[in-house]
Motif scaffolding. Structure first.
Motif, PDB file in Angstrom:
ATOM      1  N   ASN A   1      25.728  -7.796  40.095  1.00  0.00           N
ATOM      2  CA  ASN A   1      27.010  -7.119  39.961  1.00  0.00           C
ATOM      3  C   ASN A   1      26.818  -5.612  40.095  1.00  0.00           C
ATOM      4  O   ASN A   1      27.560  -4.920  40.778  1.00  0.00           O
ATOM      5  N   ARG A   2      25.773  -5.151  39.432  1.00  0.00           N
ATOM      6  CA  ARG A   2      25.450  -3.730  39.466  1.00  0.00           C
ATOM      7  C   ARG A   2      25.112  -3.301  40.901  1.00  0.00           C
ATOM      8  O   ARG A   2      25.470  -2.213  41.346  1.00  0.00           O
TER       9      ARG A   2
ATOM     10  N   ASP B   1      36.632   0.829  25.098  1.00  0.00           N
ATOM     11  CA  ASP B   1      35.700   0.806  23.970  1.00  0.00           C
ATOM     12  C   ASP B   1      35.330   2.236  23.566  1.00  0.00           C
ATOM     13  O   ASP B   1      34.710   2.971  24.339  1.00  0.00           O
TER      14      ASP B   1
ATOM     15  N   ALA C   1      41.224   4.274  27.341  1.00  0.00           N
ATOM     16  CA  ALA C   1      42.538   3.706  27.655  1.00  0.00           C
ATOM     17  C   ALA C   1      42.403   2.212  27.861  1.00  0.00           C
ATOM     18  O   ALA C   1      41.301   1.701  28.065  1.00  0.00           O
ATOM     19  N   ASP C   2      43.548   1.546  27.789  1.00  0.00           N
ATOM     20  CA  ASP C   2      43.587   0.097  27.942  1.00  0.00           C
ATOM     21  C   ASP C   2      44.233  -0.203  29.286  1.00  0.00           C
ATOM     22  O   ASP C   2      45.385   0.139  29.517  1.00  0.00           O
TER      23      ASP C   2
ATOM     24  N   ARG D   1      45.363  -2.778  30.309  1.00  0.00           N
ATOM     25  CA  ARG D   1      46.496  -3.693  30.209  1.00  0.00           C
ATOM     26  C   ARG D   1      47.805  -2.929  30.049  1.00  0.00           C
ATOM     27  O   ARG D   1      48.883  -3.501  30.112  1.00  0.00           O
TER      28      ARG D   1
ATOM     29  N   VAL E   1      35.406  -3.292  38.239  1.00  0.00           N
ATOM     30  CA  VAL E   1      34.207  -4.091  38.420  1.00  0.00           C
ATOM     31  C   VAL E   1      33.856  -4.795  37.115  1.00  0.00           C
ATOM     32  O   VAL E   1      33.679  -4.150  36.088  1.00  0.00           O
ATOM     33  N   ALA E   2      33.834  -6.105  37.191  1.00  0.00           N
ATOM     34  CA  ALA E   2      33.499  -6.948  36.040  1.00  0.00           C
ATOM     35  C   ALA E   2      34.358  -6.597  34.830  1.00  0.00           C
ATOM     36  O   ALA E   2      33.866  -6.459  33.729  1.00  0.00           O
ATOM     37  N   VAL E   3      35.651  -6.438  35.051  1.00  0.00           N
ATOM     38  CA  VAL E   3      36.516  -6.095  33.932  1.00  0.00           C
ATOM     39  C   VAL E   3      37.789  -6.952  33.884  1.00  0.00           C
ATOM     40  O   VAL E   3      38.276  -7.295  32.799  1.00  0.00           O
TER      41      VAL E   3
END
Ligand SMILES: C[S@@+](CC[C@H](N)C(=O)[O-])C[C@H]1O[C@@H](n2cnc3c(N)ncnc32)[C@H](O)[C@@H]1O
Lengths: 713, 268
Positions: free
Chosen positions: B56-57, B107, B129-130, B132, B158-160
């Protein structure tokens, strides 16, 4: 040692390099750019080569290679293990173990440094994040505190056990209390007698988690005295697990609004003259009793009407009348309201007392007596002393047995009876009479049928000669055997018959029956036969067909006109020009005699007695019964004497006019004796016999003078 | 109703945290015992996880390089985490030395960490920030500033997105971001998928279900739909190692085992 590399050596080195490059590439996969990775590969190979070749052995380049890998993020122990393996297996190095060892040590030291560095960084980050969050929390808390403190609305926070934890300034001011005063309080202590029903149930539900919030208008005592009215909203706060933890109360001061509302409500529900609850309020309270009564609940009503108030109003003026009403209201309020009953003014001189709960009719009667008592002392209005009396209709019923409207009608009818039976008294509701009155309409509908179905019958009551006790006459009294109400007397339905006009056929029927009976007695007993008295209702007396009717009946039955006496009331004949007067004369010309009934109760114009062709009068029963309980200020309490004097006066007056006098309502031998002594001719009453069936009369005529009560001359 | 967060999420060291567990997989030490415990369990169940994370990285790196080489100088990295190595600004600036990056993460610890690393860097910003709430995210001054110039921006998800549940409407979130992106911008996206290893998907999701950030794996179809409105760059949506590898052999014999799906799309 820097020996020239051999061909085998070179091949071995190439093999190592290839394996090394593969190890690093696989260790990272594609995460790192191949170019970057390539530089790491060649640099480490170079360092490791230097370590292997150095004489004497120098661990530094190998250590550096290890550190370089950590720097390039090769932190996986599996990579280290494989690297050490490759280094140990390098064919051309007697230093191989040392190189591997130095490499591993360099890798380890670097990894430890890196780990510690990263741990420090992440802890520092966590720390910063927490502090940041705390600061944000503190800032928002400070904001909330500022809002809480300076809000214009009163806010209080308590736990679910009712302890008050915090109150803001507005709330303290509303309660007129200091913070410590509030903290000593518990929410359940904040009850007020005017709390809306249900507010504490809602509170209970809230603190037990059965509801999330509630709103009410609620009064509170102020610490400094007085009351504040608030619009209260209470919300429940739960913790993360959903367990109820706190209650937040928000209170808006609505005292002014409440006062205004109260004023308006008072005005709408109270009578401006007396300040008593008005008709609307009374009916609302009455209806509320019926809302959801407990089983077996009873209530009472005293319908109060001043006797002769109209006369006072007319003679002394409205202003005095109003003052009197206000004074009466005040007396009623001060004597009855303390017993917990509602006193209202329905209008005019009509008052009512409502006993919202009642143990039995004794309690209602006691209230009626209290009312009469309260009004017994004269009122001082301006400089006049005014005596008023009142009549009270008392009703006491199980709530389940009636409706507000029916109860009110019944109380009014009972009051009407109280007035009719003589003023200044109370009368208790009589369900049977009430039923009659209430079913008046039904009666009028039923009456024509009743006549056809033979529901009417006639009883006869003796009129006896006071001289010798002989049976002088009988009065025909019509009865109605009502299928639902039982036997009704004339006073219960004649008024209806009169109103509806049924009195004409009914009167004709009674006349026919009575004359027929009299004719039969006359045929059987001859001259000793008592006369037949038949009542003429007002409407009958004015009926154009009266004379021809009487004539036809007499001919039809064969009764001699002299055997018939018609009883008329004073109101039947209004004056000398009256058409009815001519009819009376025609009847007398026919040979029928006329008697004035109930003399003394109506408007007694003695003059007209002279013009009427009457031959007798009957003194109303109330004169005789009143004789015994008539108080007299003049005679040292011997009102009785005065009563008899009045009766005696009537008797001599009648005699002056040449009339035969009958006393009604004679109940004792003593009364009979007294009446006889004063020269009264005939008497009627229970002492001489109640109304009875014709057979009984037949028996008495037959026995002739055999009656034990008859005195012989 | 959302309950007030008395303890900010992520600062609690007793609970495993996505960003730090991910760091674990990558061999970093930016993590606490609870994170390592969680990573250990996950790897026990699925030994290939660290490799998948590296793949992924690798995709992230290649995508950033690809775009930087095509002139992109603005990057918005949403769900940036704790970049143990190969952070976007490092990779991009090797090609575009002036590249500007805004890092976004929910986070607070990851954010604080990134701030420590980027302290003094004028061309980088980190915000909490979120995603969503994409409108609030876009309204942040740093993000708004990045987008304001109207130059193409590379938005990285990415991967989120697999931390966004279906009912939170991932497609809608991407649409809001897309509408704010200037023409010529690009979306870089990778996503956990059960397509390659249906056998592993269940247990792995179960493990995350116990954390504050449950994981939703999606099908290729779902992932392609996230690119609605974008033009996919060759080779489209593929397994992580298959996206424009520098060396053919780095794809390996079983790219599907690197169960993430990845792609880059451009706005015309
Ligand atoms: C697996 S990491 C990915 C890090 C980086 N993008 C990568 O691919 O190497 C996921 C990150 O997304 C963050 N994240 C999860 N949900 C998020 C949200 N709703 N808004 C913003 N960030 C979120 C997590 O805190 C974590 O740092």
């Amino acid at each position: 040692m820097s020996a020239a590399p051999t061909a085998g050596h070179a091949a071995a080195q190439a093999g190592f390099e290839e394996a090394w490059a593969r190890l690093l590439r696989e260790g990272h996969g594609a995460a790192v750019h191949p170019g970057t990775l390539g530089r790491v590969v060649s640099r480490t190979i170079e360092l490791l080569g230097r370590a292997r070749d150095a004489e004497p052995f120098d661990p530094a380049p190998a250590e550096q290679a290890g550190a370089l890998l950590v720097e390039a993020h090769f932190t996986d122990a599996a990579v280290l293990a494989r690297a050490v393996e490759l280094l140990l297996g390098h064919p051309a190095g007697e230093h191989a173990p040392k190189v591997a060892g130095a490499f591993a040590s360099g890798w380890t030291v670097a990894l430890r440094d890196r780990t510690l560095r990263e741990q420090e960084a992440i802890r520092l980050a966590a720390d910063l994040a927490r502090k940041g969050a705390e600061k944000a929390l503190y800032a928002s808390e400070a904001r909330f505190r500022a809002v809480f403190e300076s809000a214009a609305i009163g806010i209080g926070i308590g736990d679910v056990n009712g302890n008050i934890l915090a109150v803001n300034r507005a709330l303290q001011e509303m309660f007129g209390a200091r913070p410590q005063d509030m903290r000593d309080l518990r929410v359940p202590e904040l009850v007020h007698p005017e709390d809306t029903p249900g507010v504490w149930e809602a509170y209970d539900d809230l603190v037990n988690g059965r509801r999330e919030h509630f709103q009410f208008d609620k009064p509170y005592y102020r610490r400094a005295g007085g009351v504040i009215w608030t619009h209260l909203t209470v919300s429940l706060i739960r913790d993360e697990e959903g367990v109820p933890r706190y209650q937040v109360a928000m209170l808006e001061d609505i005292t002014d609004r409440h006062r205004l509302q109260e004023r308006l409500r008072f005005q709408a529900t109270h009578d401006p003259l007396t300040g008593l609850p008005n008709r609307a309020e009374f009916f609302e309270r009455l209806e509320r009793i019926f809302d959801s009564p407990e089983p077996g609940a009873r209530f009472g009503l005293c319908s109060v009407d001043l006797d002769g108030f109209k006369a006072i109003n007319d003679s002394l003026g409205h202003e005095t009348g109003d003052q009197l009403l206000a004074a009466v209201a005040e007396r009623l309020a001060s004597t009855v309201a303390p017993l917990g009953h509602l006193v209202a003014r329905l209008g005019g001189d009509e008052f009512v007392v409502l006993l919202e709960s009642c143990l039995g009719h004794q309690e209602s009667v006691a209230v009626a007596k209290t009312v009469l008592d309260a009004l017994s002392q004269p009122f001082l209005i301006g400089d006049q002393k005014l005596a008023v009396r009142a009549s009270v209709g008392v009703l006491e019923r199980p709530v389940a047995a009636t409706t507000p409207g029916a109860a009110m009608r019944a109380a009014d009818l009972t009051l009407y009876r109280a007035k009719k039976e003589g003023r200044g008294r109370w009368t208790l509701f009589d369900p049977k009479r009430n039923a009659v009155a209430v079913s008046r309409y039904a009666m009028s509908v039923r009456m024509p049928m009743a006549l056809d179905r033979g529901e009417f019958f006639i009883d006869y009551q003796p009129l006896c000669s006071l001289r010798d006790g002989s049976l002088a006459a009988v009065e025909a009294l019509v009865r109605w055997r009502h299928p639902e109400l039982g036997v009704l007397g004339p006073d219960e339905f004649v008024a209806t018959a009169e109103e509806t006009g049924l009195i004409i056929p009914l009167g004709r029927w009674v006349l026919e029956q009575a004359c027929d009976q009299a004719a039969r007695w006359a045929r059987r007993f001859g001259p000793g036969t008592p006369k037949m008295n038949v009542n003429l209702a007002v409407r009958q007396a004015r009926n154009a067909a009266l004379v021809s009717d009487v004539d036809r009946v007499l001919r039809g039955t064969g009764l001699d006109p002299s055997g018939l006496q018609l009883e008329i009331t004073e109101s039947a004949v209004l004056g000398p020009r009256d058409h009815a007067l001519q009819a009376m004369h025609a009847l007398v010309d026919m040979g029928v005699s006329l008697t004035v009934d109930d003399f003394g109760t109506g408007w007694s114009n003695l003059a007209y007695l002279r013009d009427l062709p009457v031959s007798g009068l009957k003194i109303a029963g109330s004169f005789i019964s009143d004789v015994h309980d008539r108080p007299s200020p003049h005679d040292g309490g011997d009102g009785e004497l005065l009563g008899w004097r009045i009766v005696s006066g009537l008797v001599s007056l009648a005699h002056t006019l040449g009339l035969t006098v009958t006393a009604e309502g004679v109940e004792t031998a003593a009364d009979a004796e007294r009446l006889r002594a004063m020269g009264c001719d005939w008497a009627q009453g229970w002492y001489y016999g109640r109304p009875t069936r014709p057979e009984e009369i037949t028996r008495r005529i037959a026995e002739g003078l055999g009656d034990p009560r008859v005195r012989r001359a | 109703m959302k309950r007030p967060r008395w303890i900010p999420e992520g600062t609690d060291q007793e609970t495993p945290n996505v960003a730090r567990v991910y760091d674990c997989y990558l061999g970093g030490s930016h993590n606490f015992a609870a994170d390592r415990e969680m990573a250990r369990k996950a790897v026990e169940l699925w030994p290939e996880l660290p490799k998948i994370m590296r793949a992924n990285r690798g995709f992230l790196r290649r995508a950033v390089q690809y775009l930087a080489e095509r002139g992109f100088t603005r990057f918005l990295d949403i769900g940036s985490g704790i970049p143990t190595f190969g952070a976007v600004h490092e990779v991009a600036r090797r090609i575009q030395p002036d590249a500007r990056v805004v890092y976004v993460d929910i986070d607070p610890v990851a954010v604080a960490h990134s701030r420590l690393i980027l302290e003094g860097d004028e061309r980088a910003a980190v915000i909490e920030a979120d995603m969503r709430e994409p409108r609030a995210l876009l309204a942040d001054p740093a993000v708004a500033d990045l987008l304001a110039a109207g130059e193409p921006v590379a938005v990285l998800l990415v991967a989120v997105l697999h931390f966004v549940r279906d009912e939170e409407d991932p497609v809608g979130i991407v649409r809001v971001l897309r509408d704010a992106m200037p023409p010529g911008s690009a979306l870089v996206l990778s996503h956990a998928s059960f397509e390659g290893r249906p056998d592993q998907a269940g247990p792995h999701q179960d493990l995350y279900a116990r954390t504050p950030t449950p994981l939703t794996m999606r099908s290729r179809e779902d992932v392609v739909r996230l690119f609605d409105g974008f033009e996919l760059i060759e080779p489209g949506v593929v397994y992580l190692p298959e996206w424009r590898p520098e060396r053919p052999e780095s794809v390996g014999p079983h790219p599907e085992r690197m169960t993430g799906l990845a792609g880059v799309g451009r706005l015309s």
